[in-house]
Each structure stands twice: as C-alpha cells, then as structure tokens.
Design a protein around this motif. Sequence first.
Motif, PDB file in Angstrom:
ATOM      1  N   ARG A  41     -12.319  -3.425  -8.211  1.00 30.39           N
ATOM      2  CA  ARG A  41     -13.053  -2.172  -8.448  1.00 30.39           C
ATOM      3  C   ARG A  41     -14.372  -2.505  -9.127  1.00 30.39           C
ATOM      4  NH1 ARG A  41     -13.431   1.519 -12.707  1.00 30.39           N
ATOM      5  NH2 ARG A  41     -13.826   3.687 -12.074  1.00 30.39           N
ATOM      6  N   ILE A  42     -15.432  -1.737  -8.797  1.00 23.85           N
ATOM      7  CA  ILE A  42     -16.755  -1.923  -9.377  1.00 23.85           C
ATOM      8  C   ILE A  42     -17.327  -0.572  -9.761  1.00 23.85           C
ATOM      9  CG2 ILE A  42     -17.950  -1.815  -7.151  1.00 23.85           C
ATOM     10  CD1 ILE A  42     -19.938  -3.864  -8.227  1.00 23.85           C
ATOM     11  N   HIS A  43     -18.054  -0.582 -10.882  1.00 23.76           N
ATOM     12  CA  HIS A  43     -18.717   0.639 -11.353  1.00 23.76           C
ATOM     13  C   HIS A  43     -20.098   0.264 -11.870  1.00 23.76           C
ATOM     14  CE1 HIS A  43     -19.550   4.474 -13.239  1.00 23.76           C
ATOM     15  NE2 HIS A  43     -19.779   3.840 -14.395  1.00 23.76           N
ATOM     16  N   MET A  92     -13.961   0.816  -4.628  1.00 19.87           N
ATOM     17  CA  MET A  92     -12.791  -0.048  -4.741  1.00 19.87           C
ATOM     18  C   MET A  92     -12.526  -0.684  -3.393  1.00 19.87           C
ATOM     19  SD  MET A  92      -9.878   2.913  -4.956  1.00 19.87           S
ATOM     20  CE  MET A  92      -8.584   1.708  -5.105  1.00 19.87           C
ATOM     21  N   CYS A  93     -11.706  -1.733  -3.388  1.00 25.38           N
ATOM     22  CA  CYS A  93     -11.419  -2.462  -2.156  1.00 25.38           C
ATOM     23  C   CYS A  93     -10.711  -1.542  -1.169  1.00 25.38           C
ATOM     24  CB  CYS A  93     -10.564  -3.685  -2.462  1.00 25.38           C
ATOM     25  SG  CYS A  93     -10.234  -4.702  -1.002  1.00 25.38           S
ATOM     26  N   LEU A  94     -11.020  -1.758   0.119  1.00 27.87           N
ATOM     27  CA  LEU A  94     -10.446  -0.923   1.156  1.00 27.87           C
ATOM     28  C   LEU A  94      -8.943  -1.150   1.306  1.00 27.87           C
ATOM     29  CD1 LEU A  94     -11.290   1.164   3.316  1.00 27.87           C
ATOM     30  CD2 LEU A  94     -11.548  -0.730   4.911  1.00 27.87           C
ATOM     31  N   VAL A  95      -8.461  -2.333   0.958  1.00 27.32           N
ATOM     32  CA  VAL A  95      -7.032  -2.626   1.006  1.00 27.32           C
ATOM     33  C   VAL A  95      -6.360  -2.002  -0.211  1.00 27.32           C
ATOM     34  CG1 VAL A  95      -5.305  -4.447   1.136  1.00 27.32           C
ATOM     35  CG2 VAL A  95      -7.502  -4.737   2.268  1.00 27.32           C
ATOM     36  N   GLU A  96      -5.349  -1.193   0.000  1.00 26.07           N
ATOM     37  CA  GLU A  96      -4.736  -0.460  -1.100  1.00 26.07           C
ATOM     38  C   GLU A  96      -4.015  -1.370  -2.072  1.00 26.07           C
ATOM     39  OE1 GLU A  96      -2.245   2.515   0.518  1.00 26.07           O
ATOM     40  OE2 GLU A  96      -3.873   3.639   1.473  1.00 26.07           O
ATOM     41  N   ALA A 110     -27.363  -1.138 -13.556  1.00 31.55           N
ATOM     42  CA  ALA A 110     -26.576  -2.244 -14.102  1.00 31.55           C
ATOM     43  C   ALA A 110     -25.119  -2.060 -13.737  1.00 31.55           C
ATOM     44  CB  ALA A 110     -26.735  -2.345 -15.613  1.00 31.55           C
ATOM     45  N   ILE A 111     -24.427  -3.196 -13.550  1.00 34.30           N
ATOM     46  CA  ILE A 111     -22.979  -3.179 -13.302  1.00 34.30           C
ATOM     47  C   ILE A 111     -22.272  -3.059 -14.639  1.00 34.30           C
ATOM     48  CG2 ILE A 111     -21.033  -4.480 -12.372  1.00 34.30           C
ATOM     49  CD1 ILE A 111     -22.925  -5.809 -10.436  1.00 34.30           C
ATOM     50  N   LYS A 112     -21.519  -1.993 -14.838  1.00 36.77           N
ATOM     51  CA  LYS A 112     -20.807  -1.783 -16.091  1.00 36.77           C
ATOM     52  C   LYS A 112     -19.391  -2.359 -16.044  1.00 36.77           C
ATOM     53  CE  LYS A 112     -23.926   0.485 -18.398  1.00 36.77           C
ATOM     54  NZ  LYS A 112     -23.668   1.862 -18.820  1.00 36.77           N
ATOM     55  N   THR A 113     -18.713  -2.174 -14.916  1.00 40.49           N
ATOM     56  CA  THR A 113     -17.315  -2.591 -14.824  1.00 40.49           C
ATOM     57  C   THR A 113     -17.100  -3.345 -13.526  1.00 40.49           C
ATOM     58  OG1 THR A 113     -16.681  -0.610 -16.027  1.00 40.49           O
ATOM     59  CG2 THR A 113     -14.921  -1.818 -14.918  1.00 40.49           C
ATOM     60  N   LEU A 114     -16.383  -4.467 -13.618  1.00 39.41           N
ATOM     61  CA  LEU A 114     -15.991  -5.246 -12.456  1.00 39.41           C
ATOM     62  C   LEU A 114     -14.582  -5.763 -12.710  1.00 39.41           C
ATOM     63  CD1 LEU A 114     -17.052  -6.263  -9.718  1.00 39.41           C
ATOM     64  CD2 LEU A 114     -17.740  -8.362 -10.844  1.00 39.41           C
ATOM     65  N   PHE A 134     -14.948  -8.540   2.798  1.00 40.35           N
ATOM     66  CA  PHE A 134     -14.104  -7.387   2.523  1.00 40.35           C
ATOM     67  C   PHE A 134     -14.948  -6.123   2.597  1.00 40.35           C
ATOM     68  CE2 PHE A 134     -15.990  -8.302  -1.539  1.00 40.35           C
ATOM     69  CZ  PHE A 134     -16.142  -7.073  -2.158  1.00 40.35           C
ATOM     70  N   ALA A 135     -14.301  -4.991   2.712  1.00 36.71           N
ATOM     71  CA  ALA A 135     -14.948  -3.690   2.755  1.00 36.71           C
ATOM     72  C   ALA A 135     -14.475  -2.864   1.559  1.00 36.71           C
ATOM     73  CB  ALA A 135     -14.647  -2.958   4.058  1.00 36.71           C
ATOM     74  N   VAL A 136     -15.181  -1.783   1.259  1.00 32.53           N
ATOM     75  CA  VAL A 136     -14.882  -0.965   0.088  1.00 32.53           C
ATOM     76  C   VAL A 136     -14.730   0.484   0.501  1.00 32.53           C
ATOM     77  CG1 VAL A 136     -16.072  -2.511  -1.505  1.00 32.53           C
ATOM     78  CG2 VAL A 136     -17.332  -0.656  -0.422  1.00 32.53           C
ATOM     79  N   SER A 137     -14.046   1.199  -0.359  1.00 32.19           N
ATOM     80  CA  SER A 137     -13.915   2.648  -0.242  1.00 32.19           C
ATOM     81  C   SER A 137     -14.644   3.273  -1.417  1.00 32.19           C
ATOM     82  CB  SER A 137     -12.439   3.048  -0.240  1.00 32.19           C
ATOM     83  OG  SER A 137     -12.305   4.456  -0.262  1.00 32.19           O
ATOM     84  N   VAL A 138     -15.661   4.065  -1.140  1.00 29.29           N
ATOM     85  CA  VAL A 138     -16.521   4.623  -2.181  1.00 29.29           C
ATOM     86  C   VAL A 138     -15.840   5.841  -2.790  1.00 29.29           C
ATOM     87  CG1 VAL A 138     -18.794   5.580  -2.693  1.00 29.29           C
ATOM     88  CG2 VAL A 138     -18.558   3.777  -0.980  1.00 29.29           C
ATOM     89  N   GLU A 139     -15.723   5.827  -4.119  1.00 27.43           N
ATOM     90  CA  GLU A 139     -15.147   6.965  -4.826  1.00 27.43           C
ATOM     91  C   GLU A 139     -16.219   7.934  -5.305  1.00 27.43           C
ATOM     92  OE1 GLU A 139     -12.751   5.618  -7.994  1.00 27.43           O
ATOM     93  OE2 GLU A 139     -11.260   4.633  -6.728  1.00 27.43           O
TER      94      GLU A 139
END
Length: 811
Positions: free
Chosen positions: A308-310, A299-303, A321-325, A284-289
């Motif tokens: 989502r990852i933070h 977040m994922c490129l598919v709407e 560190a990964i805070k949110t997944l 999969f691909a992501v869209s960077v916020e």
Amino acid sequence: MDLVDDLFDDSIKQDVLIPDLFRLVYVNPSTNKRVELLNDVGLMGMWGLFKRTDTVEIWIEKANEKETSIQVRTAVKKRKDRKERKAAELRRKAEEFEREREEERRRLEREAEIQRDLEEQLANTVAVEVPVYDVEDLSVEYVRVYSSQHADCFFPGGGGRPAGSRVRKPTAYNVEEEEQWDDESDDENFEEIESDSETGFNSDDFIDEEIEEDEEQDVLKEVISERSFEDHLDGSNKLDNLYANGKVVGSMPWGTIKLQPWMIFQSKTHFMEVFRDFCIQEGFAVSVEKADTTRFTAMCLVESCNWRIHACVLLDGVSWAIKTLVSEHKSCGRLEENPMVTSQWLCTKLLPDIEANPEIPIKTLQRKALGIYRVQVKQRLMYKVRSLGRQQIYGGFDESYALLPSYAEMIKSTNPGSYALVTWTVDSGNVTPRFKACFFSFAAQVRGFLRGCRPIIGIDGAHLSGYYKGILLTAVAIDGNNEIFPLAYSIVSTESMDTWSYFFRSLKAMFVQHGCQRDDWTFISDRMRGVESALYDVFPKEVRRVCAQHLYTNCRQAGYSGTAFHDLFWVAADAYNPYVFNKAMEKIGKLIPEAVGYLDKVPEQWSRHKFDVGVTCDHNTTNFVESFNACTKPFRDLPVLPLLEEIRSWCMTKIGARFDKAVDIGPDQLTPYATKELEERSADSRLAARVCGCGKWQGCGIPCKHAIRWPTFELTRILPPLMRRAAGRPAKQRRRGAHEKKRGKRNTTVKCGKCKQIGHNSRTCKGGSTAKQRKESAAAAAGSAGASTSGARKRKAPTSNASSSKKSKAA
C-alpha cells in the motif's frame, strides 16, 4: 428433468445420501420388467402406465458415467452449478461486507493521519512574506509572518507585530502597474538629469553608474541561477527542515527506480510518472482507493498482497511526498500484460525509436517493449502508440492546415521568385474559413525548367492517406540528363475539372511571373477526368500526349487483349516513322479490326512518329511522373505541412546535387546520359547530318545507330571486281617450298619414352621398341641361345652310340 431436483430435495429432508451418478428404474405393471427412465418422454410414458395408482416406486441405482443417461447427467450438473453460484454469491457478499469494513477502518485512519499532519504543520503555515530590499548591496531579504502566536517574526529596524494581532492578507502584485511606475520614474529621472545638467551635473558619470549597476545585477542573477534547490535550504523557513530531511527526487533511470517514504517530488505529475514507471518496472498493478488534487492512495491489485502507498501534497501546494509505504510484493507474481501500461506511457518510452524511423514495424516495437520493459503489448495498442508518436513528431492535422497561410508567406518572403498560393472559403460571419487548395513552386525549380529542361511537362495526381485525405497534383519535367525535374505541386480536395483548372491557372501565373508568355507547352498525362477541358481553357495552343501504358489499359478494358495485340501495340507506340507504325496497325487490323478504329479515335498523341521534333523528347509514358509519386509515397500519410516540407527537402537535395554536377559541364559538352547513349551506339561517331530515315534522331535529339554507323554522301556507287575464288574450301595455310623446313608443332627437346629419341613423344612414336620391350627381347634371346646349345649336345650322343655300334659290328 424436475424429478431429479425433487429427489435431491427429499434426500436433504430425509437425510439420505444420493450418489453423483445413478439410474432411475421402475417396474412395468403390464410386463413386470424393469424399465429405465432416460428422459422426460419416458417419464410421461411411465405416468400413462400407472393411471389408476396414486404412487409409483422408482428405484435409484448407482451407476457409472456411461450407464447414466444424458438427461440425468445434465440435470445433476445444472443443480451443482446452481449450488456453486449460490455459494459464490454468498462468499462475494461476505467479502464485500469485509471490504466495506476495511475501507471504513482505513478512512478513519486517514482522517486521523490528516488531522495529525495539520496539527504538526499549523505552526509552520506562512500567512505573508514581506520583501525588504537593501539598496547598498542589492540583496533581497524575505521576512515571514506566521499565523501562530509562537512563531512571530519582527521586521528589521525594530518594531513588529504584537502577539495575537490580526495579520493582513498579502496583496496581489500587478506587473503592468509596476512597469508603468518604472516608466514614469525613468521620465522623472530624465527630467531631473536635465535640470541638474544646467547646474553642472555630468551625465556621463551617471550613465557609467547605471551600467555598473546593470552588470552587478547580471552577476547576481548568474550566481543565483547556479545554485541548486538544496543550496537554498538554509533553515530560514521551517519547511526547509522538511525538504532537508526528505529526499528530493530527480531523474531516475529505468531499472533503478525505488520508492521510499518521504521522497519529495516536484509536482503531482512528476509523482505519477515515477509511480507508474515503478509499477511497470516491478511488474504489478494497483487499485486506486483515493485520488484527488491533495492525496493519492493505492494498493496492490492482488488481494492477498498487503502492499500500500499513500502520498499527498505538501504545505507549499505544489510539491508531493510519499507519506506511507507498507510491505513488499512477495505473494504476487509479475504481470506480463500490465494494465498500468497505457498508449501515452509507451509513446513516451518508444518515441526515440519512432523518431529514428517513423515507419518502424509494429513487430519491432513489440519486441522492444518486451525486451526492455518486459511487457507484452497488443498489436492494436501499438498501432495507436506509433500514431501518437508520429503526431508528436509531425504535429496534428488541424494545426498544419492552420499554418499553411503563414507557410506560404514565409516562402515568398525568404525565397524571392517563388510562387506560393493558399486558397480557402469565404469568411462569412462567425464561420471559420476552410481550406480549399494550395500551390507551391520554388524559384529554383521554375528557373531551372525554363533554362535547362525540355518543353514537356508531365502531370499526374496521387491520393493522400492522411486524416483528411486529398489529392496531390504534380508537374514534373525532364532535364538534359534525362532525369526527373519537379516543377510544381499542389494539394486539392478532389480530382475534378475545377481543381485541374486551379492547378493550370497557377502554373500559367507562375510562368508569367518569370516573364514567360509561352502557351504551346507539351503536356503528357493519362486520360484523367477534367484534364483535357481544363488544359485547353488555360493553354489553348498546348500539345497533348497520352500515356501509352494507360491507353493500353483502356484497350484491355474495352476487350482488346492478347499477347499478339500487346506486342503489336507497343511496336506502333514506339515507332519513330510512319512506315513501321502503319505496318503494325495493319497487323492489328487483321488480328482485331475493332481495335484499329478505337485507336484512330484517340485525339491525343501516343505514337512517337507523331511527336514534335522541336521537343526532342520521345517519352510516350508517364513513368517519370510515377517515379516522383513513388518518392513521395512515404510522406503522403503525414499532415499537409510536414508533407510539403518533406517534398521541398527532397527536391532541394536532388536539384542541389545535380546543380553541383552541372557547374563543371561546359556549354559545348554533352550530359552524361547523352555521352553514354553515343558510346553504346558507336565508338566512332562521324556525324554528318541530323536527320535519319528511322526518325529516332529527330524524336529524341540523340543520333541513332544508323547515323552514327556511316555518314551519308552523294557519291558514285561502285561494283565488286570480276575475279572470283575457285570452288571448294579456300586454303588457310601458306604453301611451303620443297627445301623449306616444315613447321613443327612440338619443341625439338622433347624425348620419346619408347625409343629414347628426341623430337617426338611415346604417343607419336612410329618406330623402335621401348625399354621394357628391349629387356624382354634380350631375355628371350638369351633363353633361345641356351636352348640351342643343350639341343646340340643331345644330338651328338646318338652319333657316338651309332659309331660305337658300328665299331662293335665291325669287330
């Protein structure tokens, strides 16, 4: 047709439904016939018929696709397209509005999350770390001072910072000042040692103590280096709990990468590498916020997917560190052409394959990417990947040119007797000098040529296909085994008289360096530009040969061609004596008279009968130089420094292997090539003279078949005897005597199947009947015997009757 748009607009106002496919029909006022409106031309004609009327009745009739005109279908389609575009624009605006609202909501959530993190970590913010050394056990203890009033620490030995007092900022540590202080302290200690020695101080004991302290320091360093990162989490710092509760990420093999909250990475670069591998692994691909030096949100490129990852940087300013997944990928499929796949990522993954084979085919790399990483890569991108991999293996082109002077000096210092020269433009002001040319020849090559090769040098140039192009000039010789022997090579910008003069001057300087003042070398090459003038300026006594193959190509370009000319030309070129050469030229003159004049004007030597017999080399082509160029072809697209190293490695391998073979050959022994040639020409070589009328022995240095076949002696010539054989075919078998047994062709134990006799078979049997024939003859004989007996009986009966009749008559 604008009329269609007007009809649809009026239908909307009047709330009337118009079918999708229809026909427009009106009644002609002059003929009272129905006429269909097909296009704008028909519409203009209709208005011409109704000039005196204000209104025209047009009927709309439902029709199928075939009955509807093209103009009407086109107008209806355009109207539908405009309607769909307008609806799509409205939907886009609505989605954009919703997206802005969602981004604003997420921004507020992030700000609240950051504020909570700052409040939680405020109590753990370290302002100063003060090192305290313990001289007795050589240990170091760090005392941390915090900015919070609830986390005050006291220094060892009592006392401390009062609560709420101001904390001093940490001072920078200057290594140079520390080293200078250490030097000064060592000098002071040395003076103290001298002063103590006067009072009876033993310096040996002091040195032993210093050695013991150094050993203890080494042991301490080894113990510290063996401890891992987790071993240092002893709870002395409140950040240790953060590291202990989280999961420190190390190396993760492909296919086993999984992301979880509170996974701790060494740096942002480490996090981005693992994150990209995870995205490509899962397809999969992501869209960077948000992406900066402190946080990363995507977040994922598919709407329709809620994944989502933070991640953000920790308080140490280095670790991430990964805070949110949030959520998992359930509604989005796998991407075969993933935009997360970049040329740099592919180069990192496929670098081992490129290192194993720098010329690996693009198709092979594409199959590997699809089979291992399940991604489809375009051919153009894969070319770039292979280029980046080769650049990482061999280095950049600019860097190679910058290292050439150091490379030349290293060759001269580590390999005495070698000749290495690099020239560049004059340094003027702030302008950096540029590369002009370079020349290299190793000591083993020069010594091997002067001591064991024939005095002929083949020269040629080959184009480089790297970033900066260039020409590779080479000088190749022939050794005693008739194999190529690289002598020197050079890299120049272009092939001209100046560059060839540079090459020949360097070649002569190389010979002079080894004490060789010879000028009458034999050179062979094609008819390149600038070679003749440059060669004559440097070697005035040189003997020039021209490649016969290139000369034949020049003849073809001049218009002299054909199968007959080709055969005669090579007969003349390979002729070892003037007789064969003149005969071939006479035939060429009868075939193409202009070709003879063209060949006579060639100043270089191209026929073998004109070659110097002292060279003992009959090569009239530059095939041996072309062979060396073919060996360097795989490397000619590399940067100059790896190119030179590959040529050096190839020459070292070839010359080293031949040297090992030549060590076992005595001074009176022939080389394998000469031995093979002699064996092919004759098994019994009685060599009496070293000159043959054909000229081949003098040309190549190896006896020809004429000299090997029979030696020449100055003796009396004798004639055959007068006796001759009789006419007819001569007898081949010996005549046997009258009583002598003839020679049999078969064994006497052979038994005939017909007559059962010994000495022949049934096919060569000349008499006697077979067993079958004997049985048939026996049966026939038995049958004939029975028939004769019954006949005799029948013949006796009439006699008795006659006698009885006679008896009756008598009575």
